[in-house]
Design a protein around this motif. Structure first.
Motif, mmCIF file in Angstrom:
data_model
loop_
_atom_site.group_PDB
_atom_site.id
_atom_site.type_symbol
_atom_site.label_atom_id
_atom_site.label_comp_id
_atom_site.label_asym_id
_atom_site.label_seq_id
_atom_site.Cartn_x
_atom_site.Cartn_y
_atom_site.Cartn_z
ATOM 1 N N PRO A 350 42.594 12.759 -25.867
ATOM 2 C CA PRO A 350 41.289 12.145 -26.099
ATOM 3 C C PRO A 350 41.478 10.820 -26.842
ATOM 4 N N VAL A 351 40.735 9.804 -26.450
ATOM 5 C CA VAL A 351 40.955 8.460 -26.983
ATOM 6 C C VAL A 351 39.721 7.981 -27.726
ATOM 7 N N LEU A 352 39.949 7.328 -28.863
ATOM 8 C CA LEU A 352 38.910 6.618 -29.598
ATOM 9 C C LEU A 352 39.283 5.146 -29.639
ATOM 10 N N THR A 353 38.280 4.288 -29.566
ATOM 11 C CA THR A 353 38.528 2.850 -29.646
ATOM 12 C C THR A 353 37.371 2.198 -30.377
ATOM 13 N N GLY A 354 37.644 1.035 -30.974
ATOM 14 C CA GLY A 354 36.606 0.305 -31.675
ATOM 15 C C GLY A 354 35.755 -0.526 -30.730
ATOM 16 N N THR A 355 34.980 -1.422 -31.316
ATOM 17 C CA THR A 355 34.040 -2.221 -30.520
ATOM 18 C C THR A 355 34.661 -3.497 -29.971
ATOM 19 N N HIS A 356 35.803 -3.918 -30.520
ATOM 20 C CA HIS A 356 36.397 -5.198 -30.128
ATOM 21 C C HIS A 356 37.494 -4.963 -29.082
ATOM 22 N N THR A 357 37.088 -4.858 -27.839
ATOM 23 C CA THR A 357 38.044 -4.532 -26.765
ATOM 24 C C THR A 357 37.988 -5.560 -25.635
ATOM 25 N N PHE A 358 37.712 -6.817 -25.977
ATOM 26 C CA PHE A 358 37.487 -7.812 -24.924
ATOM 27 C C PHE A 358 38.739 -8.123 -24.108
ATOM 28 N N ASN A 359 39.935 -7.829 -24.630
ATOM 29 C CA ASN A 359 41.144 -8.072 -23.834
ATOM 30 C C ASN A 359 41.339 -7.025 -22.736
ATOM 31 N N PHE A 360 40.699 -5.881 -22.895
ATOM 32 C CA PHE A 360 40.853 -4.782 -21.934
ATOM 33 C C PHE A 360 39.480 -4.168 -21.652
ATOM 34 N N GLU A 362 37.385 -3.938 -19.001
ATOM 35 C CA GLU A 362 37.063 -3.094 -17.842
ATOM 36 C C GLU A 362 37.734 -1.726 -17.944
ATOM 37 N N ILE A 363 39.013 -1.693 -18.307
ATOM 38 C CA ILE A 363 39.709 -0.412 -18.438
ATOM 39 C C ILE A 363 39.045 0.449 -19.505
ATOM 40 N N THR A 364 38.701 -0.165 -20.645
ATOM 41 C CA THR A 364 38.073 0.589 -21.729
ATOM 42 C C THR A 364 36.727 1.142 -21.289
ATOM 43 N N ASP A 365 35.903 0.310 -20.656
ATOM 44 C CA ASP A 365 34.584 0.765 -20.207
ATOM 45 C C ASP A 365 34.711 1.891 -19.182
ATOM 46 N N GLN A 366 35.687 1.787 -18.290
ATOM 47 C CA GLN A 366 35.877 2.835 -17.288
ATOM 48 C C GLN A 366 36.332 4.145 -17.920
ATOM 49 N N ALA A 367 37.210 4.054 -18.909
ATOM 50 C CA ALA A 367 37.685 5.265 -19.590
ATOM 51 C C ALA A 367 36.550 5.956 -20.328
ATOM 52 N N ILE A 368 35.680 5.168 -20.940
ATOM 53 C CA ILE A 368 34.527 5.731 -21.638
ATOM 54 C C ILE A 368 33.573 6.374 -20.631
ATOM 55 N N ALA A 369 33.339 5.674 -19.509
ATOM 56 C CA ALA A 369 32.397 6.168 -18.499
ATOM 57 C C ALA A 369 32.847 7.493 -17.894
#
Length: 425
Positions: A350-360, A362-369
């Motif tokens: 399971p992954v947690l990430t902060g709000t500042h993910t502009f370098n990645f 699309e991948i971050t948004d897809q993983a959350i979705a």
């Protein structure tokens, strides 16, 4: 504009060399092979050469499946693998220890015309493959003069980087237009690259999804986990300057509220900060052990009074992911753009990430979705969410399964990239 750029580079060369010496205090690799930084290399046998440039450790790991595919595709060729950082060179040495003389490593010289010309004359590469974001105006111009095709693969470009490049349009645009082939990680990256001046960027996906987690790291992770006993484990991976203080403060505030006694693993992104983070732990009176003090094979039990394991090692990220219950991916609590979630997903965590993910983004948004990750809005939120997940085994299992499925779903970028490179091989 490029003449002015070259003049600035020439004037700043003494500062660049001093910076190498300064960084070499903590990372000795920066004080080695200095002549290569200036375009001087030892004699080497003349062999058809494909040149791959991977600036640091992350790009080098991303390039691994492509380099192995190139070696298989062109058995008569040598791969020249260049870097800018000492950790990149060290990582490459470990990843390709089995390849032998078919892969040659070197530092890329500074982006000064005469140095780049010396480099190109010495190695005579037939193709230049740049990884992710490394576009140097003089390098591209000199390759164009010598009819060496330049390709950019696994390419990414954030909105912030695009705006910065557009402010330097008269310098960057000629370099961008001279690139023969661009393979972008995502559709948003391709769109931003097009806005930068690249005519027809392709979209191949992220090659990091094709990196196979080393079985040895899984075994080491299991051994490390056994040393924790029954304790649950929160990993804060690839943390950056400004994040550890926030993380440790929140950890100290939140942990006493729990019935359990979770262990926190912190792995700073850059090795020169290992001692700095150790000093933070000591200043707060937090009990910790360093990974570097533990045996690689038979790790002694870590007692329950130890609160933090400081991951002061390189090349063991998969081990830390294998040993944890929940993984937070750093660079995202502060506005640095984050790091990719792929290694955590590859280990089914399971992954947690902060709000500042502009370098990645699309991948971050897809993983959350798809349910593989949660976004948190600060360090306190990080630990509240982590503690809620530690108390819910079923949800952790669902997220871990979704993360691994997400990893498998996005494989294949290397094969698509090789198809785009085929006309230049």
């Amino acid at each position: 504009m490029r003449l002015l750029y070259s003049l600035v580079w020439g004037l700043s060369l003494p500062l660049a060399l001093f910076r190498l010496w300064w960084r070499g205090r903590q990372e000795p690799g920066y004080r080695q092979h200095i002549a290569e930084r200036l375009g001087f290399y030892p004699a080497i046998a003349s062999t058809p050469t494909i040149w791959v440039h991977a600036v640091s450790a992350g790009e080098t790991r991303a390039a691994e499946p492509l380099i192995r595919a190139l070696l298989a595709r062109r058995p008569d060729h040598r791969i020249l693998l260049t870097h800018m950082t000492a950790t990149g060179r060290e990582t490459g040495g470990k990843l390709f220890a089995d390849v032998g003389p078919r892969l040659y490593q070197a530092f890329l010289p500074y982006d000064i015309n005469w140095m780049i010309r010396r480099f190109l004359r010495h190695f005579s590469p037939q193709l230049c493959v740049l990884i992710e974001t490394e576009v140097w105006p003089n390098l591209v111009a000199q390759c164009e003069l010598q009819s060496i095709p330049v390709t950019l693969v696994n390419a990414r470009l954030s909105e912030k980087s695009l705006k910065k490049a557009q402010r330097l349009a008269s310098l960057i645009l000629p370099a961008a237009r001279a690139i023969s082939c661009v393979a972008a990680q995502s559709n948003p990256d391709a769109q931003r690259l097009h806005e930068l001046g690249i005519e027809r960027p392709g979209v191949t996906g992220n090659m990091k999804f094709d990196v196979t987690p080393p079985p040895l790291m899984g075994e080491r992770g299991a051994a490390l986990r056994r040393s924790f006993g029954e304790r649950q484990v929160i990993l804060c991976a690839s943390t950056r300057d400004g994040e550890e203080e926030l993380i440790l403060q929140a950890f100290v505030e939140q942990t006493p509220l729990l019935q359990t006694n979770p262990l926190l693993i912190i792995t700073p992104r850059h090795p020169q900060r290992f001692d700095q983070v150790a000093s933070m732990l000591e200043a707060r009176g937090i009990s910790y052990v360093r990974r570097s003090t533990l045996n690689h094979e038979e790790i002694a039990p870590i007692t329950r009074d130890v609160q933090v394991l400081l991951g002061d090692s390189m090349g063991e990220m998969y081990m830390y992911y294998a040993a944890c219950d929940i993984a937070f991916v750093g660079g995202s609590l502060v506005p640095l753009g984050g790091h990719n979630l792929i290694e955590a997903c590859a280990m089914g965590k399971p992954v947690l990430t902060g709000t500042h993910t502009f370098n990645f983004s699309e991948i971050t948004d897809q993983a959350i979705a798809c349910g593989a990750a949660f976004r948190v809005d600060g360090a306190l939120s990080l630990f509240r969410q982590a503690h809620a997940l530690l108390a819910n085994q079923q949800q952790r299992q669902r997220m871990g399964e979704a993360a691994y499925a997400f990893f498998l779903q996005h494989q294949g970028a290397t094969a698509r990239t090789m198809q785009m490179l085929e006309p230049y091989l």
